[in-house]
Every structure is written in structure tokens, then in C-alpha cells.
Write an enzyme that holds these catalytic residues in place. Structure first.
Site, PDB file in Angstrom:
ATOM      1  CB  SER A  89      -0.891  -0.286   1.160  1.00  0.00           C
ATOM      2  OG  SER A  89      -1.102   1.297   1.816  1.00  0.00           O
ATOM      3  CE  LYS A  90       0.255   3.637  -5.916  1.00  0.00           C
ATOM      4  NZ  LYS A  90      -0.659   4.340  -6.739  1.00  0.00           N
ATOM      5  NE  ARG A  91      -4.276   4.783   2.743  1.00  0.00           N
ATOM      6  CZ  ARG A  91      -4.750   4.079   3.802  1.00  0.00           C
ATOM      7  NH1 ARG A  91      -4.552   4.662   4.885  1.00  0.00           N
ATOM      8  NH2 ARG A  91      -5.554   2.996   3.682  1.00  0.00           N
TER       9      ARG A  91
END
Ligand code: GLU
Length: 550
Positions: A296-298
């Protein structure tokens, strides 16, 4: 002139070229049989993601292993999501990892190859030429529906539990005559251009995906938007035009696009283009609490490629690791071909994991420790200095103050058949080298519990007279062994094991005490080399400091 010609001319008065001219301008590539043309086509919406680097690696390998071409296209049709410098960050990142494209957009004002421009915002005229042609042929039409009207249609479809979208009865503008459409344009109404879809939901389209295998889906029957109100193409339409005119043979991209393939195949068909082969790669996964989820980029810092640079993972390690997860055969191949160029690996798209490669930082560290252990001291020192200059100035200042000493640190135990694997990333170096720059705190030393303080003190005070920095490893250890009888320790481990109660310990325990006093650690590279590098004066000072608190 037919009514459709009039409509097309009115919609695109500036288009002066024809599809035939572009076909001639971008002819089929003259490549050897089996050569594949691939691309990476990111949107400049931020920094370089691991997923893009991974996709680029697979595209690069596919092109290189077949004598083909790997090119870079910038898909910047969504200006709202665009980030300043995003494209440059991606380009720089790809080159940094050795994935320099053969052709493509290379930054503002930079283009290479005969199939450009490769920045979609520079290709408006090409897109418009093809759409104009479709309008002329009655295969595309202007749609004047407003957002409110489309919403109302959708709500109605939902209330009737029907598929939503612009198709069938809902596609009202598809039934306007060219004259009616022209009138609306003259009245100044805004419009998008839609495909007149020849598809039928009840029919199935079948295609062979090179990673996922044979896939069957319903045909597309939505009159999808080709050009938005501002004349900018949608991804779908631009993909068909660009991958055709750039003569892409293999579209290798993330599997979030797989559901769009029926649309894309239909576009190729309507446009009269031969479709490329598709390979949809599964996203990189991460294991968390026993469950697999998408990276996940987050949530995951390692989703950004800059993380690896900041942590100081060598380029080679990241690339080796990406190939390891891209292809289950890579590790075995690497074992048999330790020195081979990684891009000579006989990569096969069909052998990629269908369920998604698992990214594991521990595994990356292991791969990287192997990579670093095979580097020479010169390279390691240079890389660490470069990394530290950017990410750890304090450490850099220490190293740069005496480069020969610094190189000495990273020379210890390097080369030879069983190199140590202490360093996996350059950010491991400050801790690895800490005791070379700072004396350990004598009050915090943890000696083996089996030894008494008095014996430790005796070891520390009887060693200095026998220490001679000119000793080689053997002589150095022989000197320790020679001390043993007087200290009540056994010079030979084997002897000691036969009669452990007869001694306070063995020669290894004596060297452990010295190691702890000199470095503060129980596990270090070769102590003889460490002592020689630190110098006699420093060694004696450390031994004395350690003895004085006992
Ligand atoms: N611009 C698209 C993306 O970033 C490219 C997909 C493709 O490779 O066709 O997802």
C-alpha cells in the site's frame, strides 16, 4: 460531402492529416523475428512506485531478452492528478536502476526514437485525426449529455436494477442524426466524443493473457468516451492509438487493467488495428499477520522506490530481488550463473506468479547481504560515502576525515571464500563501524557470565605486553594461546572440552574478553585486523579502560 463529413469537419476543423499519413509516418518496425516492443507508460502523478519499477523491469527484460525495444511514454492526460517534477522523478529512478529506455519521452524538450512524440499531451493532433475519421465513418459521435442527465440515467438504471452506463436505450446521443448533432454544436453545446460500440453484452470475448492464461468476458457494449469535452483522450482511446502507432507488440501492465481488455480489443477492431499481446501482472503483495494484501502506497514506506535509496540498498540488490520475485526460476539461475548480467536471464512471462509476488524486506536484506559481500572494499567504501553524504552527514564527516581508515574498516574480512554478511544496506554501516570511531563505555561491557571479574581483569592486564601489531592472524592467536596456561585457561578448545572442570575457560574465551573490551561487542569481524587498524595505542587505552572498572 456527406452529412457525417460535414459533422466531422465541424468538430475538427484543425485536423489536416489523415490516419493513412500517420500509418506511413510510423511504419512497422524492422526488427528480427520474435523481437518484442514493450513500454512503461506511467502517469506523472507522484514519485516512482515500486509497482512501476517492477513493471518496468519486466518490460525491460522482455524487450532485452528478445532483441527488442523498451520505450517510455508519459501518460499525462489527467492534469488534475499531475505532480510537478513527477515525470522527471520516474525517469531518473528508472535510469538509476539501470532501466534506461531505448526510446521515448526523456524530460522537457527531450524525445528519442522515430515513434514519438511520447508524451500524450503532445499528441492531440494524432488523437483528433483518428477520432475525426471515426466520426466520418459513423463509428463515433458527439454526446451532449450533461453530468446531471447522466446521473439521472444512472439512478434510473439503478432503480430498475439494470447495468449502469451509456449503452442501449440510455445512449440517447447515439440516435441523433448528423444534422441534429451539428445543430447542437452550432448552438454552442459542449460535448464529448463517444465510440459507437458494436458490442453485444450477450456475446463473449476471449483472449490469451500471457500471465493469466485464457480469459473470457462479455463484450463491451458501452459507448465509451474517446475524447473528453476539452479534447483530451481517455486512457482507453490513447492506449489503442499509441500502442498501435508506437508499434508495441506486448502490453505488459498492472492487472487492474484486465477488466478493460474487452474495451481495448474493441477499439483495436473498430480502428482497424492489429491488437498487441497482453500480459497483466499481479500486484506486489505483502504479508501482514499471516494475511496477504497489496503493498500500500499509504501504509508501506517500501512502496516508494526512494525508500530503498534512502535506506542505502545497492541498486544491484533491489534489481536482483525484483527478479527473484518476478520469476521463480531466477534464484536457481543466479546460483548457476553468479557473475552473469542479470538481464541475460531467460525470462518467460508465462512463468510469472498469477497470484502476486510477495515482497519481504527480510528476504531483500538476505539477497542484499550476498550482493554486498561480493563487492570489494573500494566499491563498498565509495557507496557508503555517497550514501552518507546524502543521508547521514555526521557519519560522512567521520569517514571523510580519514578515507584510508574508512576503507580499512570495510576491508576487514572482505574477499576470500566465506565473506561475512554484516551489511545489507548502507544505513547498516554507521552501526557496523561505530566502535572504530568511539570507545565502548567500559562500564557497560557484557562479558560471558561463565567468567569471573577477577579473571577478566587478569586477561586484560596480561595481554598488552604480548600484543604486537605486526602479528599476522596466526601469530596473533598463538600469542593468546601462549598466555592461557598462566591464566588458568586451556589453549586448545578440544582439550578443554575433554576436561572443562580443569580450566577457567579456553583460548576462545580469552579472545572474546579482548573483543568485548576493544569493541563492546561479542560478534565482530576479525579482531586481529580490527586491532591493527585501531592502532596499538588505542588498543592499550581500551584494554586499560576496561580493566580499570573491574
Ligand atoms: N498510465 C497507465 C498507468 O499508469 C498505464 C497503464 C499501461 O501500462 O497501459 O496505470
Amino acid at each position: 460531402m456527406s452529412a457525417l463529413d460535414t459533422l466531422a469537419d465541424r468538430m475538427f476543423p484543425d485536423v489536416t492529416h489523415t490516419p493513412e499519413e500517420y500509418e506511413a509516418l510510423y511504419p512497422a518496425r524492422q526488427l528480427k523475428e520474435g523481437a518484442r516492443v514493450t513500454r512503461i507508460a506511467p502517469s506523472p502523478t507522484g514519485y516512482l512506485h515500486l509497482g512501476v519499477l517492477y513493471a518496468a523491469t519486466i518490460n525491460y527484460l522482455t524487450a532485452k531478452s528478445t532483441g527488442g525495444v523498451f520505450y517510455f511514454r508519459l501518460e499525462d492526460t489527467d492534469s488534475k492528478r499531475e505532480v510537478d517534477g513527477g515525470a522527471e522523478d520516474i525517469l531518473a529512478g528508472l535510469s538509476h536502476y539501470g532501466l534506461t529506455p531505448d526510446e521515448g519521452y526523456g524530460g522537457p524538450g527531450k524525445e528519442t526514437g522515430n515513434y514519438g512524440p511520447h508524451r500524450q499531451s503532445d499528441r492531440a493532433e494524432i488523437y483528433h485525426t483518428y477520432v475525426k475519421d471515426l466520426v466520418r465513418k459513423g463509428l463515433a459521435y458527439p454526446c451532449f449529455c450533461t453530468a446531471e442527465q447522466l446521473n439521472a440515467v444512472r439512478e434510473e438504471q439503478e432503480s430498475r436494477k439494470e447495468r449502469t452506463g451509456y449503452y442501449g436505450a440510455a445512449a440517447v446521443c447515439r440516435r441523433l442524426s448528423p444534422e441534429e448533432a451539428l445543430q447542437k454544436i452550432e448552438a454552442g453545446l459542449h460535448y464529448v466524443v463517444r465510440l459507437r460500440s458494436p458490442g453485444d453484452e450477450s456475446r463473449r470475448v476471449k483472449f490469451d493473457d500471457m500471465v493469466k492464461g485464457t480469459i473470457e468476458m462479455p463484450e463491451n457494449d458501452q459507448d465509451l468516451v474517446l475524447l473528453k469535452t476539452d479534447g483530451i483522450p481517455t486512457y482507453h482511446f490513447a492506449h489503442a492509438i499509441d500502442d498501435h502507432l508506437m508499434r508495441t507488440t506486448h502490453v505488459i501492465r498492472g492487472d487492474e487493467w484486465i477488466s478493460s481488455v474487452p474495451i481495448h480489443l474493441q477499439l483495436f477492431q473498430v480502428l482497424g488495428f492489429k491488437p498487441p499481446k497482453y500480459a497483466h501482472i499481479s500486484p506486489i503483495m505483502k504479508e501482514e499477520n499471516g494475511n496477504k494484501r497489496k503493498l500500500s502506497k499509504r501504509k508501506d514506506p517500501e512502496a516508494a522506490v526512494r525508500y530503498f535509496t534512502e535506506e542505502g540498498y545497492p541498486i544491484q540488490s533491489v534489481m536482483e530481488y525484483l527478479l527473484t520475485i518476478a520469476s521463480s526460476g531466477f534464484e536457481d539461475w543466479r546460483k548457476c550463473n553468479p557473475a552473469a548480467d542479470r538481464f541475460s536471464f531467460p525470462f518467460n512471462l508465462k512463468k510469472m506468479s498469477v497470484s502476486g509476488a510477495l515482497f519481504d524486506l527480510d528476504k531483500l536484506n538476505d539477497v542484499s547481504k550476498n550482493v554486498v559481500s561480493a563487492m570489494d572494499a573500494d566499491a563498498v567504501t565509495r557507496y557508503i560515502l555517497e550514501w552518507a553524504a546524502q543521508y547521514n552527514q555526521e557519519f560522512h564527516a567521520k569517514l571523510a576525515a580519514d578515507p584510508v581508515f574508512a576503507q580499512g574498516i570495510f576491508s576487514i574480512d572482505r574477499g576470500g571464500s566465506k565473506p561475512r554478511k554484516d551489511i545489507g544496506k548502507w544505513s547498516d554501516a554507521p552501526d557496523y563501524a561505530a566502535y572504530f570511531y568511539q570507545r565502548p563505555d567500559p562500564t557497560g561491557l557484557e562479558y560471558p557470565e561463565s567468567l569471573h571479574a577477577a579473571d577478566i581483569k587478569e586477561i586484560l592486564s596480561s595481554y598488552p605486553p604480548v600484543y604486537d601489531p605486526s602479528q599476522d592472524r596466526q601469530q596473533w592467536f598463538d600469542a593468546i594461546k601462549a598466555l592461557c596456561p598462566a591464566l588458568g585457561f586451556c589453549p586448545e578448545v578440544k582439550e578443554y572440552k575433554k576436561n572443562p572442570d580443569g580450566y577457567k575457560g579456553h583460548a576462545g574465551d580469552v579472545s572474546t574478553v579482548l573483543r568485548i573490551a576493544v569493541t563492546g561487542r561479542r560478534n565482530t569481524p576479525d579482531l586481529c585486523s580490527i586491532m591493527r587498524l585501531l592502532g596499538k595505542e588505542e588498543i592499550l587505552a581500551r584494554l586499560q579502560a576496561a580493566a580499570s572498572v573491574l
